[in-house]
Design a protein around this motif. Structure first.
Motif, short mmCIF file in Angstrom:
data_model
loop_
_atom_site.label_atom_id
_atom_site.label_comp_id
_atom_site.label_asym_id
_atom_site.label_seq_id
_atom_site.Cartn_x
_atom_site.Cartn_y
_atom_site.Cartn_z
N GLY A 103 0.83 -1.19 0.00
CA GLY A 103 0.00 0.00 0.00
C GLY A 103 0.87 1.25 0.00
N PRO A 104 0.25 2.44 0.07
CA PRO A 104 1.01 3.68 -0.09
C PRO A 104 1.70 4.15 1.18
CG PRO A 104 -1.32 4.17 0.18
CD PRO A 104 -1.19 2.67 0.18
N GLY A 105 2.74 4.97 0.99
CA GLY A 105 3.40 5.65 2.10
C GLY A 105 4.29 4.77 2.94
N ASN A 106 4.69 5.30 4.13
CA ASN A 106 5.58 4.62 5.07
C ASN A 106 6.84 4.15 4.36
OD1 ASN A 106 6.73 3.36 7.24
ND2 ASN A 106 4.90 2.22 7.85
N LEU A 122 8.89 -3.29 -8.50
CA LEU A 122 8.21 -2.21 -7.79
C LEU A 122 7.03 -1.74 -8.62
CD1 LEU A 122 8.09 -0.01 -5.53
CD2 LEU A 122 9.53 1.41 -7.03
N ILE A 123 5.84 -1.72 -8.01
CA ILE A 123 4.66 -1.15 -8.66
C ILE A 123 4.31 0.14 -7.93
CG2 ILE A 123 2.22 -1.45 -9.20
CD1 ILE A 123 2.67 -4.41 -9.44
N SER A 124 4.29 1.26 -8.67
CA SER A 124 4.06 2.54 -8.02
C SER A 124 3.70 3.60 -9.05
CB SER A 124 5.31 2.98 -7.24
OG SER A 124 6.33 3.42 -8.14
N THR A 125 3.38 4.79 -8.55
CA THR A 125 3.33 5.96 -9.42
C THR A 125 4.76 6.38 -9.72
OG1 THR A 125 3.36 7.54 -7.58
CG2 THR A 125 1.19 6.74 -8.31
N SER A 126 4.95 7.19 -10.76
CA SER A 126 6.29 7.68 -11.07
C SER A 126 6.81 8.58 -9.95
CB SER A 126 6.29 8.42 -12.40
OG SER A 126 5.36 9.48 -12.40
N LEU A 131 10.73 9.19 -5.42
CA LEU A 131 11.00 9.36 -3.99
C LEU A 131 11.79 8.17 -3.45
CD1 LEU A 131 8.41 10.59 -1.35
CD2 LEU A 131 9.95 8.70 -0.84
N ILE A 132 11.37 6.96 -3.82
CA ILE A 132 12.08 5.74 -3.39
C ILE A 132 13.52 5.76 -3.88
CG2 ILE A 132 12.25 3.24 -3.80
CD1 ILE A 132 10.13 3.71 -1.81
N ALA A 133 13.71 6.12 -5.16
CA ALA A 133 15.06 6.15 -5.74
C ALA A 133 15.95 7.15 -5.00
CB ALA A 133 14.97 6.50 -7.22
N GLU A 134 15.41 8.31 -4.70
CA GLU A 134 16.20 9.33 -4.00
C GLU A 134 16.54 8.89 -2.58
OE1 GLU A 134 14.71 13.37 -6.34
OE2 GLU A 134 13.70 12.78 -4.49
N GLU A 135 15.61 8.22 -1.91
CA GLU A 135 15.89 7.73 -0.55
C GLU A 135 16.97 6.65 -0.56
OE1 GLU A 135 14.98 8.39 2.68
OE2 GLU A 135 14.25 10.26 1.79
N ILE A 136 16.93 5.77 -1.55
CA ILE A 136 17.94 4.71 -1.66
C ILE A 136 19.32 5.32 -1.89
CG2 ILE A 136 18.75 2.84 -3.16
CD1 ILE A 136 15.78 2.03 -3.48
N PRO A 354 8.34 19.36 -3.36
CA PRO A 354 7.72 18.25 -2.63
C PRO A 354 7.75 16.95 -3.42
CG PRO A 354 6.32 20.21 -2.56
CD PRO A 354 7.41 20.50 -3.55
N ARG A 355 7.90 15.84 -2.69
CA ARG A 355 7.78 14.50 -3.26
C ARG A 355 6.49 13.88 -2.73
NH1 ARG A 355 11.26 16.63 -5.91
NH2 ARG A 355 13.32 15.75 -6.36
N ASN A 356 5.89 12.99 -3.53
CA ASN A 356 4.61 12.43 -3.16
C ASN A 356 4.61 10.92 -3.28
OD1 ASN A 356 2.59 14.85 -2.90
ND2 ASN A 356 3.86 15.31 -4.68
N THR A 357 3.80 10.28 -2.42
CA THR A 357 3.64 8.83 -2.50
C THR A 357 2.60 8.46 -3.55
OG1 THR A 357 1.96 8.82 -0.76
CG2 THR A 357 4.25 8.54 -0.08
N GLY A 358 1.81 9.44 -3.99
CA GLY A 358 0.82 9.21 -5.05
C GLY A 358 1.14 10.06 -6.26
N LYS A 359 0.13 10.74 -6.78
CA LYS A 359 0.33 11.60 -7.94
C LYS A 359 0.88 12.95 -7.51
CE LYS A 359 -3.68 9.60 -10.31
NZ LYS A 359 -4.96 9.89 -11.00
N THR A 360 1.76 13.51 -8.36
CA THR A 360 2.31 14.82 -8.09
C THR A 360 1.51 15.90 -8.81
OG1 THR A 360 4.57 14.03 -7.74
CG2 THR A 360 4.33 16.31 -8.42
#
Length: 369
Positions: A103-106, A122-126, A131-136, A354-360
């Motif tokens: 699910g989304p977030g966290n 990974l299944i996600s929005t772009s 956000l995931i790529a930047e955190e990694i 801002p970065r988003n877990t859903g749509k930007t």
């Protein structure tokens, strides 16, 4: 066929809550709904066969992207009334792969599970993939990540963002398309050739029309996508206007798949804004920034009305903030030359917007009325 009437979201909203239901109550096993963020929500009822057909299309999408039973698929879109999370999960289960239904977030938990379970897809929005790529990158844990593919949907995204995420994560990314009114995600996807998105013409009939004349366009010409369901039982739709902009691609794909193709969604007929008489689509801005070295894929368009005139501000991330003045001038000049309107360009550092877990959200129109 083109003499048959169109349907659109306005018609579906008028049918709220269950006016679209075309079979008896005892045949309905599930409903899904649009968010209703821009008006009355649309509720779509599903029969057992509808769910099975949707699952079949989703499995086809995963196979076209090269997934197998050995994959571990981390699903980050939302569950509940929205079609995304559960739609992806049923397709993963039909394929026989392992679903990781996050699910989304966290993001902290996402990264922990991604490492511990060695997720390969990974299944996600772009936006969330970025956000995931930047955190990694920030945490220096790329060597602990086992991702091979990304299945990306729910929002339009440009080549610069795609290249950035693929480079950061070292994965191959696939566009997946769908909408709640027509099953949900999984009605088309691009293959390893990345030369168009295969859609399933045994379940769906695609047309592209001129949004002004409403006349069908030949393959190769860009217009608005219109979809007719061929097998849907719970809520069949006839010539549904998606407002998504694309084109049908003639000929067979070099990958050998026989299913026809449409091009990537480049925007929507209703996401344009008019400033000083000039129509602006976010896709135009994506393309512009992709052509400028040093400009990021991330931006915001702010429209205000000051002293009796419209003012357009472009906040954009750049690689070298020490070169902000020159980049601001270059981007503003290119914006004026290619899009046709003067813009106030405000560069900022990568990661500042801002970065988003859903749509930007890209466009903020602060004008009244």
């Amino acid at each position: 066929f083109e003499k048959l009437p169109f349907s659109d979201k306005t018609d579906l909203r008028k049918a709220y809550p269950l006016g679209l239901q075309a079979v008896p109550d005892e045949d309905i096993i599930r409903i899904h709904s649009s968010s209703g963020s821009t008006g009355t929500p649309v509720i779509i009822p599903y029969t057992r066969q509808d769910v099975a057909d949707w699952s079949e299309m989703m499995e086809r999408c995963f196979r076209l992207a090269g997934l197998t039973k050995l994959d571990r698929v981390q699903i980050t879109p939302g569950y509940g009334l929205w079609t995304a999370g559960i739609g992806f999960q049923t397709g993963v289960e039909r394929l026989g792969a392992m679903a990781v239904p996050m699910g989304p977030g966290n993001t902290e938990k996402q990264l922990q599970m991604m490492q511990d379970l060695k997720s390969t897809v990974l299944i996600s929005t772009s936006s969330y993939a970025l956000l995931i790529a930047e955190e990694i990158e920030k945490r220096g844990i790329k060597d602990k990540i086992h991702l091979k593919r990304g299945i990306i949907g729910s929002e339009r995204w440009g080549d610069k963002m795609r290249a950035r995420i693929e480079s950061s994560l070292g994965i191959e990314m696939f566009d997946i398309y769908g909408l709640t009114e027509i099953y949900g995600p999984g009605i088309s996807i691009d293959c390893h050739q990345h030369s168009g998105m295969h859609y399933f013409d045994d379940y769906l009939y695609f047309e592209v029309i001129d949004p002004d004349t409403l006349k069908p366009l030949p393959a190769g010409e860009t217009g608005e996508l219109v979809i007719t369901t061929l097998a849907k039982q719970g809520a069949p739709l006839l010539r549904y206007r998606t407002h998504d902009i694309t084109r049908l691609i003639p000929g067979e794909c070099p990958c050998g798949c026989k299913f026809p193709r449409h091009d990537r969604i480049v925007g929507r007929t209703d996401d344009m804004v008019k400033v000083k008489g000039v129509l602006i689509y976010p896709a135009q801005v994506d393309k512009l920034l992709a052509s400028i070295d040093g400009a990021s894929s991330e931006y915001q368009i702010i429209i205000d009305h000051k002293d009796g005139k419209d003012v357009l501000t472009l906040n954009v991330e750049i690689d070298d903030v020490d070169n902000s003045m020159n980049m601001a001038a270059k981007i503003a000049d290119e914006f004026k030359a290619k899009i046709g309107i003067k813009v106030v360009c405000i560069p900022c550092a990568v990661g500042q917007l801002p970065r988003n877990t859903g749509k930007t959200k890209r466009v903020f129109d602060n004008r009244v009325g």
